[in-house]
Design an enzyme around this catalytic site. Sequence first.
Site: not given
Length: 276
Positions: A53, A192, A230, A232, A242
Amino acid sequence: MTQREPSRSAPERSGMPALGFGTWQNDDPKQCTESVRTALETGYRHIDTAQAYGNEAAVGEGIASASVDREDVFLATKVWIDQLSHDDVLESTEASLDRLGTDYLDLLYVHWPADAYDPEGTLSAFETLYEDGRIENIGVSNFEPSHLETAQEVIDAPIFANQVEMHPLLPQRELREYCEDADIELVAYSPLARGDVFEVDVLTDIADDHGVSAAQVSLAWLRQKDVTAIPKATGADHVRDNWESLDLTLSDAEVGRIDDIDRTDRKVDPGFAPDW
């Protein structure tokens, strides 16, 4: 800054908070640092990043800037596929620790079973890090049951978690069953479906019934499947939306309606991925 006490805390599974904060594509250093700090101040205690990342240093700065003790944060990163030889695992993990500003990780993942990945060589290095106290738990990511079976055979230390893409459009039934039987925690990235959950009538109808977002419905569905999500987020509104999924409990009928969507819509499928 004075820490704002969170209104709730995420349930834990084997010591891992069951709702985490993902940082994929959060590669603007200032924004990443601020979003991690915001997440921690909101109540998140599980932060997920990866060598690939390119934001480990910013994640570390975000943790350091929040009024939360490092010991209260469950911190995970992943070793990229070109660093999976035995010696490279050891060296690259030390570099990750340095960038993150910590002397241990709560969880270290093999990012993909690809490229330099060799079950015995790679995982023996993870086991060394585990025995030396540099990592608290060994994880793998994007592993199918056959990869998990081999991983469990080649080392004595337990495989703690498998992080995979999972959401209402990719329910991972076979993998969930395997992990439950093998006592491996399942962690869902892209929970999602990269925003596609907002276009599914079943999810938006249930969301409307509860006065919440389709994101919250999807995250609650995962939690009720005993899966750690998890998601983002970068903006504070999405970070908090969230988090508020923890207040939502779906009925058995609503969970059944989501199960009946019965789609296999995979969003992450690089050329080096396993044969799904």
